[in-house]
Write a protein that holds these residues in place. Structure first.
Motif, PDB file in Angstrom:
ATOM      1  N   LEU A 138      12.483  21.954 -81.357  1.00  0.00           N
ATOM      2  CA  LEU A 138      13.645  21.573 -82.157  1.00  0.00           C
ATOM      3  C   LEU A 138      14.886  22.318 -81.680  1.00  0.00           C
ATOM      4  N   LEU A 139      14.740  23.609 -81.349  1.00  0.00           N
ATOM      5  CA  LEU A 139      15.860  24.402 -80.837  1.00  0.00           C
ATOM      6  C   LEU A 139      16.262  23.910 -79.448  1.00  0.00           C
ATOM      7  N   VAL A 140      15.265  23.660 -78.621  1.00  0.00           N
ATOM      8  CA  VAL A 140      15.535  23.227 -77.252  1.00  0.00           C
ATOM      9  C   VAL A 140      16.321  21.922 -77.233  1.00  0.00           C
ATOM     10  N   SER A 141      16.009  21.024 -78.175  1.00  0.00           N
ATOM     11  CA  SER A 141      16.671  19.725 -78.194  1.00  0.00           C
ATOM     12  C   SER A 141      18.136  19.816 -78.599  1.00  0.00           C
ATOM     13  N   LEU A 142      18.539  20.939 -79.188  1.00  0.00           N
ATOM     14  CA  LEU A 142      19.902  21.079 -79.702  1.00  0.00           C
ATOM     15  C   LEU A 142      20.858  21.715 -78.709  1.00  0.00           C
ATOM     16  N   LEU A 143      20.346  22.497 -77.774  1.00  0.00           N
ATOM     17  CA  LEU A 143      21.195  23.365 -76.969  1.00  0.00           C
ATOM     18  C   LEU A 143      21.139  23.036 -75.485  1.00  0.00           C
ATOM     19  N   PRO A 144      22.202  23.375 -74.757  1.00  0.00           N
ATOM     20  CA  PRO A 144      22.131  23.275 -73.301  1.00  0.00           C
ATOM     21  C   PRO A 144      21.139  24.292 -72.752  1.00  0.00           C
ATOM     22  N   LYS A 145      20.728  24.127 -71.507  1.00  0.00           N
ATOM     23  CA  LYS A 145      19.720  25.014 -70.918  1.00  0.00           C
ATOM     24  C   LYS A 145      20.215  26.451 -70.825  1.00  0.00           C
ATOM     25  N   VAL A 146      21.519  26.607 -70.662  1.00  0.00           N
ATOM     26  CA  VAL A 146      22.120  27.943 -70.635  1.00  0.00           C
ATOM     27  C   VAL A 146      23.312  27.946 -71.585  1.00  0.00           C
ATOM     28  N   VAL A 147      23.248  28.772 -72.618  1.00  0.00           N
ATOM     29  CA  VAL A 147      24.375  28.961 -73.520  1.00  0.00           C
ATOM     30  C   VAL A 147      25.090  30.240 -73.094  1.00  0.00           C
ATOM     31  N   HIS A 148      26.350  30.110 -72.702  1.00  0.00           N
ATOM     32  CA  HIS A 148      27.131  31.254 -72.214  1.00  0.00           C
ATOM     33  C   HIS A 148      28.360  31.405 -73.111  1.00  0.00           C
ATOM     34  N   VAL A 149      28.358  32.447 -73.931  1.00  0.00           N
ATOM     35  CA  VAL A 149      29.461  32.709 -74.854  1.00  0.00           C
ATOM     36  C   VAL A 149      30.182  33.967 -74.376  1.00  0.00           C
ATOM     37  N   GLN A 150      31.493  33.870 -74.224  1.00  0.00           N
ATOM     38  CA  GLN A 150      32.258  35.003 -73.700  1.00  0.00           C
ATOM     39  C   GLN A 150      33.046  35.703 -74.801  1.00  0.00           C
ATOM     40  N   ASN A 151      33.017  37.031 -74.743  1.00  0.00           N
ATOM     41  CA  ASN A 151      33.835  37.888 -75.612  1.00  0.00           C
ATOM     42  C   ASN A 151      33.634  37.615 -77.094  1.00  0.00           C
ATOM     43  N   SER A 152      32.383  37.541 -77.533  1.00  0.00           N
ATOM     44  CA  SER A 152      32.092  37.358 -78.955  1.00  0.00           C
ATOM     45  C   SER A 152      31.735  38.699 -79.578  1.00  0.00           C
ATOM     46  N   VAL A 153      32.650  39.251 -80.352  1.00  0.00           N
ATOM     47  CA  VAL A 153      32.404  40.530 -81.021  1.00  0.00           C
ATOM     48  C   VAL A 153      31.256  40.388 -82.005  1.00  0.00           C
ATOM     49  N   ARG A 154      31.190  39.264 -82.700  1.00  0.00           N
ATOM     50  CA  ARG A 154      30.147  39.057 -83.712  1.00  0.00           C
ATOM     51  C   ARG A 154      28.763  39.059 -83.083  1.00  0.00           C
ATOM     52  N   LEU A 155      28.602  38.335 -81.961  1.00  0.00           N
ATOM     53  CA  LEU A 155      27.302  38.315 -81.299  1.00  0.00           C
ATOM     54  C   LEU A 155      26.929  39.689 -80.767  1.00  0.00           C
ATOM     55  N   SER A 156      27.911  40.410 -80.238  1.00  0.00           N
ATOM     56  CA  SER A 156      27.662  41.763 -79.746  1.00  0.00           C
ATOM     57  C   SER A 156      27.154  42.664 -80.868  1.00  0.00           C
ATOM     58  N   GLN A 157      27.774  42.569 -82.021  1.00  0.00           N
ATOM     59  CA  GLN A 157      27.349  43.387 -83.155  1.00  0.00           C
ATOM     60  C   GLN A 157      25.950  43.010 -83.619  1.00  0.00           C
ATOM     61  N   LEU A 158      25.668  41.717 -83.662  1.00  0.00           N
ATOM     62  CA  LEU A 158      24.349  41.263 -84.110  1.00  0.00           C
ATOM     63  C   LEU A 158      23.250  41.715 -83.163  1.00  0.00           C
ATOM     64  N   VAL A 159      23.481  41.586 -81.842  1.00  0.00           N
ATOM     65  CA  VAL A 159      22.469  41.996 -80.878  1.00  0.00           C
ATOM     66  C   VAL A 159      22.248  43.503 -80.943  1.00  0.00           C
ATOM     67  N   GLU A 182      18.237  34.665 -87.497  1.00  0.00           N
ATOM     68  CA  GLU A 182      18.920  33.508 -88.068  1.00  0.00           C
ATOM     69  C   GLU A 182      20.419  33.557 -87.770  1.00  0.00           C
ATOM     70  N   LEU A 183      21.014  34.729 -87.977  1.00  0.00           N
ATOM     71  CA  LEU A 183      22.450  34.875 -87.740  1.00  0.00           C
ATOM     72  C   LEU A 183      22.794  34.691 -86.263  1.00  0.00           C
ATOM     73  N   LEU A 184      21.969  35.253 -85.387  1.00  0.00           N
ATOM     74  CA  LEU A 184      22.195  35.090 -83.951  1.00  0.00           C
ATOM     75  C   LEU A 184      22.161  33.615 -83.554  1.00  0.00           C
ATOM     76  N   LEU A 185      21.162  32.903 -84.055  1.00  0.00           N
ATOM     77  CA  LEU A 185      21.025  31.496 -83.694  1.00  0.00           C
ATOM     78  C   LEU A 185      22.191  30.668 -84.206  1.00  0.00           C
ATOM     79  N   VAL A 186      22.601  30.900 -85.453  1.00  0.00           N
ATOM     80  CA  VAL A 186      23.720  30.139 -86.009  1.00  0.00           C
ATOM     81  C   VAL A 186      24.992  30.421 -85.215  1.00  0.00           C
ATOM     82  N   GLU A 187      25.228  31.675 -84.900  1.00  0.00           N
ATOM     83  CA  GLU A 187      26.439  32.032 -84.159  1.00  0.00           C
ATOM     84  C   GLU A 187      26.432  31.397 -82.767  1.00  0.00           C
ATOM     85  N   ALA A 188      25.264  31.426 -82.098  1.00  0.00           N
ATOM     86  CA  ALA A 188      25.159  30.819 -80.772  1.00  0.00           C
ATOM     87  C   ALA A 188      25.333  29.308 -80.854  1.00  0.00           C
ATOM     88  N   MET A 189      24.759  28.695 -81.891  1.00  0.00           N
ATOM     89  CA  MET A 189      24.887  27.245 -82.051  1.00  0.00           C
ATOM     90  C   MET A 189      26.318  26.847 -82.357  1.00  0.00           C
TER      91      MET A 189
END
Length: 310
Positions: A138-159, A182-189
């Motif tokens: 289900l996750l694979v069907s939603l996203l590109p093969k490589v998700v590349h997010v630049q300069n996300s303070v929120r993702l940095s804090q979550l990781v 859950e938060l990481l996935l929502v932010e990446a999506m």
């Protein structure tokens, strides 16, 4: 049990499809390792098959995922690989790679590439997700093969919090990790929806008119929707809505609705101990036999057998 307001209440409810998808995945935990490199180095990882992530904390390096263009990742960049095929991570000078099996990496330990002494040129956090759901596709069907997010303070804090929880072993860490995933996935999506998501739910949610229809379909899954009704919600003609939905979401509106009903049905059959007739009613089928035929065609086995196997 997944609580779907549309299934258990007569009150109108504007559902959030993205949140529902994450709940259906049942994210359970995440693990993260410090990864650093100095000098000239290259590491080749074999295929992992499960979702993994990385965020660069210092410096930069090259990432080459099989069947995907090479990219430079720098401090602040977040990478999500929904299926984690084989990939190479390296410094900028070409050197023969060291081969590693991701299944044999010790969780919680620091991985050092290249020169072992001195301050690293590159430092990152990398890890993987675990899910309790039976269909991580289900996750694979939603996203590109490589998700590349630049300069996300929120993702940095979550990781960073994932790293602390996965290595600290404090009371309540299992619960904390499941929520952080859950938060990481929502932010990446969210980031993918605003960028290069393939045709699918995320791309549809990035379109204001399609988002209106998608939210209603999710909120009232038991409603006997028609293309005309959904087109009206989107303020489009029937033909314009059908074409735009199919292009954005990748399937026709009724085909998408069927697929989502089957995902909800599988979840209800797994976790709730409901009779097949009750599940049929909750996902919009007035006839148990009609539901059983649709479920068998979509899933490959009758709902009663699926419930027993799960």
């Amino acid at each position: 049990m997944i609580y779907h307001p549309c299934l258990f209440s007569d009150r109108p409810y504007m559902s959030d499809p993205l949140s529902e998808v994450v709940r259906l995945l049942h994210p359970r935990a995440a693990f993260a390792n410090i990864i650093s490199g100095k000098g000239n180095w290259a590491v080749r990882y074999s295929e992992f098959g499960l979702p993994s992530f990385c965020i660069v904390l210092k410096g930069s390096c090259l990432l080459t995922v099989d069947r995907h263009e090479q990219i430079t990742i720098s401090a602040g960049d977040f990478i999500l690989l929904p299926t984690t095929p084989a990939f190479t991570i390296s410094s900028f000078a070409p050197v023969p790679p060291v081969y590693l099996d991701p299944n044999k990496v010790v969780r919680g330990s620091e991985l050092r590439y290249g020169e072992q002494e001195g301050s690293p040129d590159m430092r990152s956090l990398g890890g993987s997700f675990l899910f309790d759901c039976s269909d991580p596709g289900l996750l694979v069907s939603l996203l590109p093969k490589v998700v590349h997010v630049q300069n996300s303070v929120r993702l940095s804090q979550l990781v960073q919090m994932v790293s602390e929880e996965s290595t600290g072993q404090k009371p309540g860490s299992e619960f904390m990790l499941s929520r952080l995933v859950e938060l990481l996935l929502v932010e990446a999506m969210r980031s993918a929806a605003a960028g290069n998501a393939p045709p699918g739910l995320l791309r549809g949610l990035g379109d204001e008119r399609m988002a209106r229809a998608l939210k209603q379909m999710h909120a009232r899954i038991d409603h006997p929707w028609t293309v005309d009704q959904l087109a009206k919600i989107s303020a489009l003609s029937r033909s314009a809505f059908y074409e735009r939905f199919t292009r954005m979401v990748g399937v026709a509106p009724m085909e998408y609705l069927l697929a989502w009903r089957m995902e909800i049905a599988k979840d209800l059959l797994r976790d709730n101990g409901l009779a097949v007739s009750e599940v049929a009613e909750r996902v919009g089928y007035g006839s148990t036999s009609t539901f059983s035929v649709a479920f068998s065609r979509h899933v490959g086995q009758p709902p009663s057998r699926y419930a027993r196997s799960e």
